[in-house]
Scaffold this motif. Structure first.
Motif, PDB file in Angstrom:
ATOM      1  N   LEU A  35       0.827  -1.214   0.000  1.00  0.00           N
ATOM      2  CA  LEU A  35       0.000   0.000   0.000  1.00  0.00           C
ATOM      3  C   LEU A  35       0.860   1.263   0.000  1.00  0.00           C
ATOM      4  CD1 LEU A  35      -2.615  -1.152   2.680  1.00  0.00           C
ATOM      5  CD2 LEU A  35      -2.979  -0.976   0.201  1.00  0.00           C
ATOM      6  N   GLY A  36       2.179   1.075  -0.140  1.00  0.00           N
ATOM      7  CA  GLY A  36       3.085   2.222  -0.150  1.00  0.00           C
ATOM      8  C   GLY A  36       3.360   2.794   1.231  1.00  0.00           C
ATOM      9  N   ARG A  37       3.188   1.972   2.273  1.00  0.00           N
ATOM     10  CA  ARG A  37       3.357   2.450   3.644  1.00  0.00           C
ATOM     11  C   ARG A  37       4.510   1.725   4.324  1.00  0.00           C
ATOM     12  NH1 ARG A  37      -2.990   1.820   4.742  1.00  0.00           N
ATOM     13  NH2 ARG A  37      -3.668   3.600   3.516  1.00  0.00           N
ATOM     14  N   LEU A  38       5.167   2.430   5.211  1.00  0.00           N
ATOM     15  CA  LEU A  38       6.281   1.871   5.967  1.00  0.00           C
ATOM     16  C   LEU A  38       6.226   2.451   7.367  1.00  0.00           C
ATOM     17  CD1 LEU A  38       8.915   0.219   6.023  1.00  0.00           C
ATOM     18  CD2 LEU A  38      10.094   2.279   5.222  1.00  0.00           C
ATOM     19  N   TYR A  39       6.049   1.597   8.360  1.00  0.00           N
ATOM     20  CA  TYR A  39       5.909   2.051   9.737  1.00  0.00           C
ATOM     21  C   TYR A  39       7.091   1.668  10.627  1.00  0.00           C
ATOM     22  CZ  TYR A  39       1.150   3.034   8.292  1.00  0.00           C
ATOM     23  OH  TYR A  39       0.066   3.532   7.641  1.00  0.00           O
ATOM     24  N   LEU A  40       8.121   1.074  10.048  1.00  0.00           N
ATOM     25  CA  LEU A  40       9.299   0.713  10.835  1.00  0.00           C
ATOM     26  C   LEU A  40      10.079   1.976  11.174  1.00  0.00           C
ATOM     27  CD1 LEU A  40      10.328  -2.376   8.715  1.00  0.00           C
ATOM     28  CD2 LEU A  40       9.284  -2.404  10.987  1.00  0.00           C
ATOM     29  N   PRO A  41      10.632   2.058  12.373  1.00  0.00           N
ATOM     30  CA  PRO A  41      11.331   3.283  12.784  1.00  0.00           C
ATOM     31  C   PRO A  41      12.564   3.568  11.917  1.00  0.00           C
ATOM     32  CG  PRO A  41      10.994   1.807  14.649  1.00  0.00           C
ATOM     33  CD  PRO A  41      10.587   1.058  13.430  1.00  0.00           C
ATOM     34  N   ARG A  42      12.686   4.794  11.489  1.00  0.00           N
ATOM     35  CA  ARG A  42      13.812   5.223  10.655  1.00  0.00           C
ATOM     36  C   ARG A  42      15.153   4.916  11.335  1.00  0.00           C
ATOM     37  NH1 ARG A  42      15.199   5.575   6.117  1.00  0.00           N
ATOM     38  NH2 ARG A  42      13.433   6.769   5.471  1.00  0.00           N
ATOM     39  N   GLU A  43      15.234   5.180  12.637  1.00  0.00           N
ATOM     40  CA  GLU A  43      16.489   4.942  13.351  1.00  0.00           C
ATOM     41  C   GLU A  43      16.891   3.467  13.290  1.00  0.00           C
ATOM     42  OE1 GLU A  43      13.686   6.174  15.040  1.00  0.00           O
ATOM     43  OE2 GLU A  43      14.185   8.257  14.613  1.00  0.00           O
ATOM     44  N   ALA A  44      15.923   2.584  13.425  1.00  0.00           N
ATOM     45  CA  ALA A  44      16.209   1.148  13.381  1.00  0.00           C
ATOM     46  C   ALA A  44      16.625   0.726  11.973  1.00  0.00           C
ATOM     47  CB  ALA A  44      14.990   0.350  13.833  1.00  0.00           C
ATOM     48  N   LEU A  45      15.991   1.305  10.969  1.00  0.00           N
ATOM     49  CA  LEU A  45      16.362   0.997   9.580  1.00  0.00           C
ATOM     50  C   LEU A  45      17.801   1.434   9.320  1.00  0.00           C
ATOM     51  CD1 LEU A  45      13.052   2.083   7.823  1.00  0.00           C
ATOM     52  CD2 LEU A  45      13.911  -0.263   8.018  1.00  0.00           C
ATOM     53  N   LEU A  46      18.126   2.650   9.701  1.00  0.00           N
ATOM     54  CA  LEU A  46      19.480   3.159   9.486  1.00  0.00           C
ATOM     55  C   LEU A  46      20.509   2.344  10.257  1.00  0.00           C
ATOM     56  CD1 LEU A  46      18.795   7.006   9.523  1.00  0.00           C
ATOM     57  CD2 LEU A  46      19.270   5.548   7.531  1.00  0.00           C
ATOM     58  N   HIS A  47      20.173   1.966  11.470  1.00  0.00           N
ATOM     59  CA  HIS A  47      21.080   1.147  12.282  1.00  0.00           C
ATOM     60  C   HIS A  47      21.384  -0.189  11.591  1.00  0.00           C
ATOM     61  CE1 HIS A  47      23.098  -0.187  15.903  1.00  0.00           C
ATOM     62  NE2 HIS A  47      22.404  -1.303  15.858  1.00  0.00           N
ATOM     63  N   ALA A  48      20.406  -0.718  10.855  1.00  0.00           N
ATOM     64  CA  ALA A  48      20.587  -1.980  10.127  1.00  0.00           C
ATOM     65  C   ALA A  48      21.207  -1.757   8.748  1.00  0.00           C
ATOM     66  CB  ALA A  48      19.250  -2.694   9.988  1.00  0.00           C
ATOM     67  N   GLY A  49      21.489  -0.497   8.402  1.00  0.00           N
ATOM     68  CA  GLY A  49      22.090  -0.197   7.108  1.00  0.00           C
ATOM     69  C   GLY A  49      21.091  -0.066   5.983  1.00  0.00           C
ATOM     70  N   ILE A  50      19.828   0.088   6.306  1.00  0.00           N
ATOM     71  CA  ILE A  50      18.773   0.239   5.302  1.00  0.00           C
ATOM     72  C   ILE A  50      18.504   1.727   5.133  1.00  0.00           C
ATOM     73  CG2 ILE A  50      16.389  -0.291   4.679  1.00  0.00           C
ATOM     74  CD1 ILE A  50      16.652  -2.809   6.471  1.00  0.00           C
ATOM     75  N   THR A  51      18.774   2.253   3.940  1.00  0.00           N
ATOM     76  CA  THR A  51      18.628   3.687   3.703  1.00  0.00           C
ATOM     77  C   THR A  51      17.468   4.028   2.772  1.00  0.00           C
ATOM     78  OG1 THR A  51      20.228   3.563   1.897  1.00  0.00           O
ATOM     79  CG2 THR A  51      21.078   4.125   4.101  1.00  0.00           C
ATOM     80  N   SER A  52      16.869   3.045   2.146  1.00  0.00           N
ATOM     81  CA  SER A  52      15.781   3.301   1.205  1.00  0.00           C
ATOM     82  C   SER A  52      14.537   3.787   1.936  1.00  0.00           C
ATOM     83  CB  SER A  52      15.440   2.020   0.431  1.00  0.00           C
ATOM     84  OG  SER A  52      14.346   2.251  -0.428  1.00  0.00           O
ATOM     85  N   ASP A  53      13.773   4.637   1.263  1.00  0.00           N
ATOM     86  CA  ASP A  53      12.466   5.073   1.756  1.00  0.00           C
ATOM     87  C   ASP A  53      11.335   4.311   1.070  1.00  0.00           C
ATOM     88  OD1 ASP A  53      13.488   6.978   3.472  1.00  0.00           O
ATOM     89  OD2 ASP A  53      13.419   8.576   1.977  1.00  0.00           O
ATOM     90  N   ASP A  54      11.673   3.478   0.097  1.00  0.00           N
ATOM     91  CA  ASP A  54      10.678   2.728  -0.667  1.00  0.00           C
ATOM     92  C   ASP A  54      10.214   1.523   0.149  1.00  0.00           C
ATOM     93  OD1 ASP A  54       9.469   0.766  -2.341  1.00  0.00           O
ATOM     94  OD2 ASP A  54      10.380   1.713  -4.103  1.00  0.00           O
ATOM     95  N   PRO A  55       8.942   1.480   0.557  1.00  0.00           N
ATOM     96  CA  PRO A  55       8.461   0.388   1.392  1.00  0.00           C
ATOM     97  C   PRO A  55       8.674  -1.004   0.783  1.00  0.00           C
ATOM     98  CG  PRO A  55       6.854   2.157   1.354  1.00  0.00           C
ATOM     99  CD  PRO A  55       7.905   2.497   0.325  1.00  0.00           C
ATOM    100  N   VAL A  56       8.517  -1.138  -0.522  1.00  0.00           N
ATOM    101  CA  VAL A  56       8.701  -2.442  -1.168  1.00  0.00           C
ATOM    102  C   VAL A  56      10.166  -2.862  -1.101  1.00  0.00           C
ATOM    103  CG1 VAL A  56       8.505  -3.708  -3.352  1.00  0.00           C
ATOM    104  CG2 VAL A  56       6.675  -2.161  -2.634  1.00  0.00           C
ATOM    105  N   LYS A  57      11.074  -1.920  -1.335  1.00  0.00           N
ATOM    106  CA  LYS A  57      12.502  -2.232  -1.245  1.00  0.00           C
ATOM    107  C   LYS A  57      12.900  -2.572   0.185  1.00  0.00           C
ATOM    108  CE  LYS A  57      14.035   0.429  -5.235  1.00  0.00           C
ATOM    109  NZ  LYS A  57      14.771   1.604  -5.714  1.00  0.00           N
ATOM    110  N   VAL A  58      12.372  -1.836   1.142  1.00  0.00           N
ATOM    111  CA  VAL A  58      12.688  -2.104   2.541  1.00  0.00           C
ATOM    112  C   VAL A  58      12.189  -3.502   2.924  1.00  0.00           C
ATOM    113  CG1 VAL A  58      12.214  -1.434   4.931  1.00  0.00           C
ATOM    114  CG2 VAL A  58      12.751   0.318   3.221  1.00  0.00           C
TER     115      VAL A  58
END
Length: 140
Positions: A35-58
């Motif tokens: 649905l184009g939504r991403l609710y995971l915390p940005r800080e946790a994504l960055l800590h894991a090395g995930i920099t994309s804002d695209d929910p499907v890619k994440v």
């Protein structure tokens, strides 16, 4: 809240609400991404090395379990704290929150057993397990 003394009611709402929300976020990663939504915390994504804002890619990231497992641990801690509050109060007062807690805890356990690496199959609490929760906690 829930017909309990104010302090316990607020504590229960705080902890149970967070546990349920974190469980929902973890359960719905793929549905939300679709649905184009991403609710995971940005800080946790960055800590894991995930920099994309695209929910499907994440959702497809190999590092996603590094984000999800700490969130699952947070949910478990909130469930435990909610449980402590419920233990101090009458069974009748905590009937509804106890049913919610047991149902969502079962979802969290299924998520942890399944894991968070892609591809992820949806998890569902089986009908017999749902009935058992209701019978155990709804009937006084």
């Amino acid at each position: 809240v829930f017909g309990m003394p104010e302090e316990d009611g607020l504590l229960l709402a705080h902890h149970l609400g967070r546990a349920l929300q974190l469980t929902n976020i973890l359960r719905d990663i793929d549905e939300d991404a679709g649905l184009g939504r991403l609710y995971l915390p940005r800080e946790a994504l960055l800590h894991a090395g995930i920099t994309s804002d695209d929910p499907v890619k994440v959702a497809a990231e190999r590092a996603l379990p590094k984000v999800c497992l700490p969130l699952a641990d947070r949910a478990k801690r909130h469930f435990e704290q909610a449980d402590e509050v419920m233990k101090r109060n009458s069974r009748r007062a905590v009937r509804a929150p106890r049913i919610m807690e047991k149902y969502y805890r079962a979802i969290l356990e299924l998520l942890l057993a399944r894991g968070f690496a892609a591809p992820r199959e949806p998890v569902r609490v089986g009908k017999l397990a749902r009935i058992a929760i209701i019978l155990r906690y709804a009937i006084i």
